[in-house]
Write a protein that holds these residues in place. Structure first.
Motif, PDB file in Angstrom:
ATOM      1  N   MET A 159      15.910  40.734  36.845  1.00  0.00           N
ATOM      2  CA  MET A 159      15.323  41.644  37.836  1.00  0.00           C
ATOM      3  C   MET A 159      13.929  41.175  38.256  1.00  0.00           C
ATOM      4  SD  MET A 159      17.329  44.369  38.391  1.00  0.00           S
ATOM      5  CE  MET A 159      18.492  45.488  37.642  1.00  0.00           C
ATOM      6  N   ALA A 160      13.139  40.718  37.285  1.00  0.00           N
ATOM      7  CA  ALA A 160      11.771  40.264  37.572  1.00  0.00           C
ATOM      8  C   ALA A 160      11.766  39.012  38.436  1.00  0.00           C
ATOM      9  CB  ALA A 160      11.008  40.010  36.273  1.00  0.00           C
ATOM     10  N   SER A 161      12.853  38.259  38.405  1.00  0.00           N
ATOM     11  CA  SER A 161      12.907  37.044  39.227  1.00  0.00           C
ATOM     12  C   SER A 161      13.313  37.351  40.669  1.00  0.00           C
ATOM     13  CB  SER A 161      13.877  36.027  38.619  1.00  0.00           C
ATOM     14  OG  SER A 161      15.217  36.463  38.787  1.00  0.00           O
ATOM     15  N   TYR A 162      13.786  38.565  40.930  1.00  0.00           N
ATOM     16  CA  TYR A 162      14.227  38.890  42.281  1.00  0.00           C
ATOM     17  C   TYR A 162      13.381  39.949  42.986  1.00  0.00           C
ATOM     18  CZ  TYR A 162      16.948  40.573  46.206  1.00  0.00           C
ATOM     19  OH  TYR A 162      17.333  40.958  47.464  1.00  0.00           O
ATOM     20  N   TRP A 163      13.182  41.126  42.369  1.00  0.00           N
ATOM     21  CA  TRP A 163      12.596  42.252  43.095  1.00  0.00           C
ATOM     22  C   TRP A 163      11.186  42.028  43.625  1.00  0.00           C
ATOM     23  CZ3 TRP A 163      15.694  45.080  45.509  1.00  0.00           C
ATOM     24  CH2 TRP A 163      16.953  45.366  44.982  1.00  0.00           C
ATOM     25  N   PRO A 164      10.333  41.266  42.980  1.00  0.00           N
ATOM     26  CA  PRO A 164       9.005  41.047  43.560  1.00  0.00           C
ATOM     27  C   PRO A 164       8.960  39.993  44.679  1.00  0.00           C
ATOM     28  CG  PRO A 164       8.946  40.874  41.153  1.00  0.00           C
ATOM     29  CD  PRO A 164      10.379  40.866  41.573  1.00  0.00           C
ATOM     30  N   LEU A 173      18.637  50.532  33.239  1.00  0.00           N
ATOM     31  CA  LEU A 173      19.345  49.896  34.356  1.00  0.00           C
ATOM     32  C   LEU A 173      19.962  48.606  33.838  1.00  0.00           C
ATOM     33  CD1 LEU A 173      16.900  50.246  37.390  1.00  0.00           C
ATOM     34  CD2 LEU A 173      18.821  51.690  36.773  1.00  0.00           C
ATOM     35  N   GLY A 174      21.275  48.501  33.959  1.00  0.00           N
ATOM     36  CA  GLY A 174      21.930  47.308  33.416  1.00  0.00           C
ATOM     37  C   GLY A 174      21.782  47.324  31.906  1.00  0.00           C
ATOM     38  N   SER A 175      21.382  46.205  31.354  1.00  0.00           N
ATOM     39  CA  SER A 175      21.033  46.128  29.924  1.00  0.00           C
ATOM     40  C   SER A 175      22.097  46.750  29.030  1.00  0.00           C
ATOM     41  CB  SER A 175      19.665  46.761  29.684  1.00  0.00           C
ATOM     42  OG  SER A 175      18.676  46.108  30.453  1.00  0.00           O
ATOM     43  N   GLY A 176      23.306  46.229  29.146  1.00  0.00           N
ATOM     44  CA  GLY A 176      24.427  46.746  28.369  1.00  0.00           C
ATOM     45  C   GLY A 176      24.220  46.701  26.870  1.00  0.00           C
ATOM     46  N   SER A 177      23.508  45.699  26.370  1.00  0.00           N
ATOM     47  CA  SER A 177      23.335  45.614  24.914  1.00  0.00           C
ATOM     48  C   SER A 177      22.487  46.764  24.387  1.00  0.00           C
ATOM     49  CB  SER A 177      22.739  44.265  24.504  1.00  0.00           C
ATOM     50  OG  SER A 177      21.432  44.128  25.017  1.00  0.00           O
ATOM     51  N   ILE A 178      21.420  47.148  25.119  1.00  0.00           N
ATOM     52  CA  ILE A 178      20.637  48.280  24.610  1.00  0.00           C
ATOM     53  C   ILE A 178      21.362  49.598  24.870  1.00  0.00           C
ATOM     54  CG2 ILE A 178      18.449  47.023  24.714  1.00  0.00           C
ATOM     55  CD1 ILE A 178      17.588  48.801  27.000  1.00  0.00           C
TER      56      ILE A 178
END
Length: 187
Positions: free
Chosen positions: A56-61, A121-126
């Motif tokens: 997410m950090a590589s896309y949204w900003p 958001l997302g993050s299925g493992s957590i």
């Protein structure tokens, strides 16, 4: 006490990602964007695992995100974010706090100490780890009209039955369905 909610995309057969981390089947158009903007307007703190956070950090900003989906980009970039990671030492994105302690203990403390709700958001493992300990209050699953031959199940690794009560459904023009479930707390 705050609540922890989940929002995730899944396939008809329960995968939140395909082989090799593939999520190319998550396509929701303008209806999905409107839903995302509405959710981001709630002011909830966003919780991420490291893998989803990095993606997410590589896309949204980026200027591409701001051009293609300005409302969602603005909401994602301005939201308070927490990333749970033992390897990430400093944030890659604004308004982010990195937490490296025990996930379950940290979320219990966050729920107890804050009135501000949180959303994964997302993050299925957590999601699976917190579901195992009954720390999730509501689940929203955007079920895409696709089945994959292989992938990672959303509740991979839970060791007991998870009881949920259907609260709401919403159908979209592209065939996706949003299912909202409340966790049933056992006494």
């Amino acid at each position: 006490m705050s609540k922890v909610n989940v929002f995730n995309f899944i396939t008809l057969n329960g995968f939140y990602k395909g082989p090799a981390e593939d999520i190319s089947w998550h396509i929701h158009g303008s209806e999905g964007s409107e839903l995302a903007i509405e959710g981001l307007g709630s002011g909830a703190t966003i919780l991420f695992g490291r893998v989803t956070y990095t993606m997410m950090a590589s896309y949204w900003p980026t200027s591409e995100a701001l051009r293609d989906n300005p409302g969602v980009a603005e909401g994602m970039n301005s939201a308070e974010k927490i990333v749970f990671s033992r390897t990430l030492k400093k944030p890659l994105w604004n308004n982010t706090k990195v937490m490296s302690g025990n996930l379950v203990a940290e979320v219990k403390k966050l729920k107890q100490d804050s009135d501000k709700d949180m959303v994964i958001l997302g993050s299925g493992s957590i999601t699976a780890q917190l579901a195992e300990y009954g720390l999730i209050d509501e689940y929203q699953f955007m079920v895409d009209p696709v089945a994959l031959g292989d992938g990672t199940p959303i509740f991979k690794g839970i060791s007991h039955e998870l009881d949920l009560k259907l609260k709401k459904t919403q159908a979209f023009r592209n065939g996706a369905v949003l299912l909202t479930y409340q966790a049933v707390k056992k006494v």
